[in-house]
Design a protein around this motif. Sequence first.
Motif, PDB file in Angstrom:
ATOM      1  N   ARG A 171       0.835  -1.205   0.000  1.00 54.31           N
ATOM      2  CA  ARG A 171       0.000   0.000   0.000  1.00 54.31           C
ATOM      3  C   ARG A 171       0.871   1.257   0.000  1.00 54.31           C
ATOM      4  NH1 ARG A 171      -1.653   3.672   3.489  1.00 54.31           N
ATOM      5  NH2 ARG A 171      -0.603   2.657   5.254  1.00 54.31           N
ATOM      6  N   LYS A 172       1.892   1.254   0.834  1.00 59.76           N
ATOM      7  CA  LYS A 172       2.768   2.420   0.912  1.00 59.76           C
ATOM      8  C   LYS A 172       3.581   2.602  -0.373  1.00 59.76           C
ATOM      9  CE  LYS A 172       3.039   2.194   5.949  1.00 59.76           C
ATOM     10  NZ  LYS A 172       3.844   1.816   7.120  1.00 59.76           N
ATOM     11  N   ARG A 213       2.575   1.754  -3.392  1.00 58.45           N
ATOM     12  CA  ARG A 213       1.654   2.271  -4.413  1.00 58.45           C
ATOM     13  C   ARG A 213       1.425   3.781  -4.233  1.00 58.45           C
ATOM     14  NH1 ARG A 213      -1.095  -2.680  -3.467  1.00 58.45           N
ATOM     15  NH2 ARG A 213      -2.560  -1.610  -2.059  1.00 58.45           N
ATOM     16  N   LYS A 214       1.298   4.211  -2.997  1.00 56.85           N
ATOM     17  CA  LYS A 214       1.073   5.631  -2.746  1.00 56.85           C
ATOM     18  C   LYS A 214       2.285   6.456  -3.174  1.00 56.85           C
ATOM     19  CE  LYS A 214      -1.234   8.510   0.645  1.00 56.85           C
ATOM     20  NZ  LYS A 214      -1.869   8.559   1.978  1.00 56.85           N
ATOM     21  N   ALA A 273       2.720   7.202  -6.958  1.00 56.16           N
ATOM     22  CA  ALA A 273       1.850   8.215  -7.559  1.00 56.16           C
ATOM     23  C   ALA A 273       2.536   9.572  -7.680  1.00 56.16           C
ATOM     24  CB  ALA A 273       0.570   8.350  -6.740  1.00 56.16           C
ATOM     25  N   ASP A 312       2.567  11.851   4.587  1.00 55.28           N
ATOM     26  CA  ASP A 312       1.542  10.934   4.086  1.00 55.28           C
ATOM     27  C   ASP A 312       2.104   9.860   3.184  1.00 55.28           C
ATOM     28  OD1 ASP A 312       2.115  13.094   2.292  1.00 55.28           O
ATOM     29  OD2 ASP A 312       0.385  12.479   1.089  1.00 55.28           O
ATOM     30  N   LEU A 313       3.381  10.016   2.763  1.00 54.87           N
ATOM     31  CA  LEU A 313       3.994   9.041   1.852  1.00 54.87           C
ATOM     32  C   LEU A 313       4.819   7.984   2.589  1.00 54.87           C
ATOM     33  CD1 LEU A 313       5.150  11.424  -1.027  1.00 54.87           C
ATOM     34  CD2 LEU A 313       3.089   9.988  -0.937  1.00 54.87           C
TER      35      LEU A 313
END
Length: 333
Positions: free
Chosen positions: A182-183, A185-186, A189, A282-283
């Motif tokens: 999940r991390k 993929r974020k 971006a 947030d990343l």
Amino acid sequence: MYTAQLIDDPNDISDLQEEWKILHAKSLTKTVFQAFAFQSVWWETLGVGKRILITVRNEEGKLVALAPTFVHVESGSSQLSLLGCVNVSDYLDVLVDGSESEDTESIYATLLLAVEQIKWTKLFWCSLPEASATRIFMPKHFAANGNINESIQDVVPIINLPSTWEEYLSAVGRKPRHEIRRKERKLEAVSHEYLVLDDPSETDIEDFISLHKQSSHDKNEFWDDNHLMFFRKLIPALAIEKRVKLFFLSVENTRVASMLAFDEPGSLALYNSGFSLGTHDDLSVGSNLIAYTIRYAIEHNKQTYDFLRGDEAYKFRFGAISTNIYDIEITRT
């Protein structure tokens, strides 16, 4: 037949450099913290008291053991410690030639008799690995003439690495695997880049120090003048020997996380890390950099990923298991 010698002259110690390196490569324990480069920089920047090296040689004059020590005053008493003890050295031990394993007990007996010749009230040898032979032979040697205490100093979390990244993700468990992906993929971006340096410039070192300072109040407090000098000298010294890796994660062309790691033959060891608080929180830049370095270690055929000292929860979320390091204290009677 083995003979020991106490060496305290700086020139004589410097002359041991090549023999030290040869012995280190064959030693029963051979971490970067026991290397000539690390120990020399530590003494130059953080050492106090009097440095004494204990050497043991066989009948042919070959160096088969080396105990780098120093005598200093601690709480009013004369104390004998291993060089590097304690705050920046995660592993310490005597160097003992592994090819002389049949005579290890005799080598230790000779070395420990030399330890007795040094004037000290208290002996404190810290950060001994679980498998250290010192933990066997030192208490046995001093049993009759000293009060001996061995204690666990700290936890050292280690990941036993599989041969592929996918095997690692499978083994780490469903929830940690989900979080890692999940991390990732974020982060994917946004514009980002990983950088691996084995010969960092002065600017790279200062960027690492800056990111480490920003990580927390405690980390910022760590950086007094002596520790600044220690790291500024240590990283180039280890880079010459190809023992260091400095990792960076940049987001949108700005370095936001860094990790200083030691590149051991079978292991990558996380020595210090830092990230910019309040910038791209947030990343999960710190977690993403750790995941990247684990993957890097696997792809470079390392058997273990060593988080070094400390039982922080995040280390175990990445699949680490606990090992211990030990301190031995002896008070003469």
